[in-house]
Write a protein that holds these residues in place. Sequence first.
Motif, PDB file in Angstrom:
ATOM      1  N   ILE A 354       7.629 -30.814 -18.141  1.00 25.73           N
ATOM      2  CA  ILE A 354       6.413 -30.824 -18.747  1.00 25.73           C
ATOM      3  C   ILE A 354       5.809 -30.948 -20.207  1.00 25.73           C
ATOM      4  O   ILE A 354       6.234 -30.150 -20.743  1.00 25.73           O
ATOM      5  N   GLN A 355       5.334 -31.652 -20.758  1.00 27.75           N
ATOM      6  CA  GLN A 355       4.521 -31.130 -22.229  1.00 27.75           C
ATOM      7  C   GLN A 355       3.994 -30.113 -22.037  1.00 27.75           C
ATOM      8  O   GLN A 355       2.712 -29.190 -21.116  1.00 27.75           O
ATOM      9  N   GLU A 360      -0.425 -25.577 -20.606  1.00 26.49           N
ATOM     10  CA  GLU A 360      -1.068 -24.468 -21.690  1.00 26.49           C
ATOM     11  C   GLU A 360      -2.347 -25.665 -21.317  1.00 26.49           C
ATOM     12  O   GLU A 360      -3.628 -24.786 -20.917  1.00 26.49           O
ATOM     13  N   ARG A 361      -2.948 -26.187 -20.997  1.00 28.25           N
ATOM     14  CA  ARG A 361      -4.310 -26.725 -20.471  1.00 28.25           C
ATOM     15  C   ARG A 361      -4.260 -25.959 -19.074  1.00 28.25           C
ATOM     16  O   ARG A 361      -5.541 -25.825 -19.092  1.00 28.25           O
ATOM     17  N   VAL A 367      -5.888 -19.347 -15.752  1.00 29.11           N
ATOM     18  CA  VAL A 367      -6.339 -17.832 -16.079  1.00 29.11           C
ATOM     19  C   VAL A 367      -8.262 -17.535 -16.372  1.00 29.11           C
ATOM     20  O   VAL A 367      -7.896 -16.737 -15.764  1.00 29.11           O
ATOM     21  N   SER A 368      -8.515 -18.534 -16.698  1.00 31.50           N
ATOM     22  CA  SER A 368     -10.294 -18.180 -16.546  1.00 31.50           C
ATOM     23  C   SER A 368     -10.858 -18.397 -15.259  1.00 31.50           C
ATOM     24  O   SER A 368     -11.786 -17.560 -15.521  1.00 31.50           O
ATOM     25  N   GLU A 405       0.258 -16.459 -18.647  1.00 32.46           N
ATOM     26  CA  GLU A 405       0.727 -17.515 -19.567  1.00 32.46           C
ATOM     27  C   GLU A 405       2.049 -17.498 -20.171  1.00 32.46           C
ATOM     28  O   GLU A 405       2.267 -18.347 -20.935  1.00 32.46           O
ATOM     29  N   THR A 406       3.098 -16.119 -19.553  1.00 33.77           N
ATOM     30  CA  THR A 406       4.646 -16.827 -20.074  1.00 33.77           C
ATOM     31  C   THR A 406       4.743 -17.282 -19.512  1.00 33.77           C
ATOM     32  O   THR A 406       5.928 -18.098 -19.758  1.00 33.77           O
ATOM     33  N   VAL A 407       4.352 -18.681 -18.030  1.00 35.47           N
ATOM     34  CA  VAL A 407       4.809 -19.280 -17.550  1.00 35.47           C
ATOM     35  C   VAL A 407       5.244 -20.790 -18.283  1.00 35.47           C
ATOM     36  O   VAL A 407       4.644 -21.216 -18.966  1.00 35.47           O
TER      37      VAL A 407
END
Length: 439
Positions: A354-355, A360-361, A367-368, A405-407
């Motif tokens: 995955i890009q 990140e998106r 997380v939000s 976020e570490t994934v």
Amino acid sequence: MLQSGLAHAEIRSELAHTTFETTLQNGLKVIIREDHRSPMVMTQIWYRVGSSDESGSLLGISHVLEHMMFKGTNKVPNDEFTRLSRIYGGSINAATFTNYTNYYQLYPKNYFPMALELEADRMTNLLLRQQDFEPEIKVVMEERRLRTDDNPRVLAFERFKWIAYPTSTYRQPVIGYMKNLQHIQLEDVKKWYRDWYTPNNAILTIVGDVDSQSALLQVQKYFGDIPARKIPPRNNVSEFDHVGYRHMELNLPVQVPNLFMAWNVRSLVTAPNPQDAYALTIIRSILDSGISSRLQDRLVRDKKILTALSVSYDPYSRGDSLFSISALPVDGISLQEAEKSVQAEIDLLKTELIQHAEIERVTTKFVSNLVYNQDDIAGQSRMIGNLEINGLSYRLMDQLPKYFETVTPQDIQRVANLYFNRENMSTLYLTPTPKSKAP
């Protein structure tokens, strides 16, 4: 200075909240989180018993007892518990799940001690009477009819879980089967109450406008003298890996065909590598988290293969979990074609990294939402209790964002290859009942 009935305690400051944890001498675990933004207090008690702990002819008994918990004590008889909540501006409710039964009370802070007094009273002094049981078991039966028997998709998934969970008691329905409800007796409920509703089998969470030390003294006042009792062993909720492909076909009165796909996976509790559970959670969001997610974008909007879909995964379960997908094909698309299209998207996760922009998106959005859902005292209390009752620590709730976020793209690919294989998979084809031909 704390009373002698309290074990070692710890106060931590996280995200501007003071969180206090201790265990009373009778085994009741207490977690208090101060949140002074509004003059309200959420009190929840979580018992370590649910449908996965049931066996034999008693399926559904945890849920039956949940209903009976509102039928009163000598001190607070009949419907007085509910009436008090209305008088003092409170809100009360309860829920039974596979791993636990929990009860909550939300009150203005002035009435917080009353909430503790009421909860402690029914922990040990519940009146279980035949005159209450007979009408209430009929209420539960009607709930079974309305929510399951008269809902073909829910009924189908209930049956599907017997092949999706070939060994784990997670396959058992929370509400039980009608034949069980028809045979559960009041004495069974009394024994279930004695066996499981004891302070050493419970977690008390308090979130809101309280002072931790003062609140703890109130907890000690109302709960401290309740004796601990020996509790039965819990059922094992681990599941076999690579048990083999399983398939089920059902005809029920649905309007359109339904596809169900599920893979046996690990939870945060059972995964040898916790990163697996974090990656599975992000994969769920990659596949289904709005119109820009992969399955929604590619199979619903672009290719018009599906009209609707849903992806689910519970990372916090105390046992092994399921990663499941349900979907409705477009008219003219067979269930086999729909399954093939979903499987192709799953396989891409195995073969193509995955890009970074996409992950990140997706992670930022997830997380939000995670943080936002814990913004009020109800959300915080739910998360604290859910983590603790499943064998995790409440401390994790403030660390989850950084863990998710570490994934990495490599984690996604590794986990997809590890779990999303045919030997871990179950499928269900649910089709409309054939129309009877006229004679």
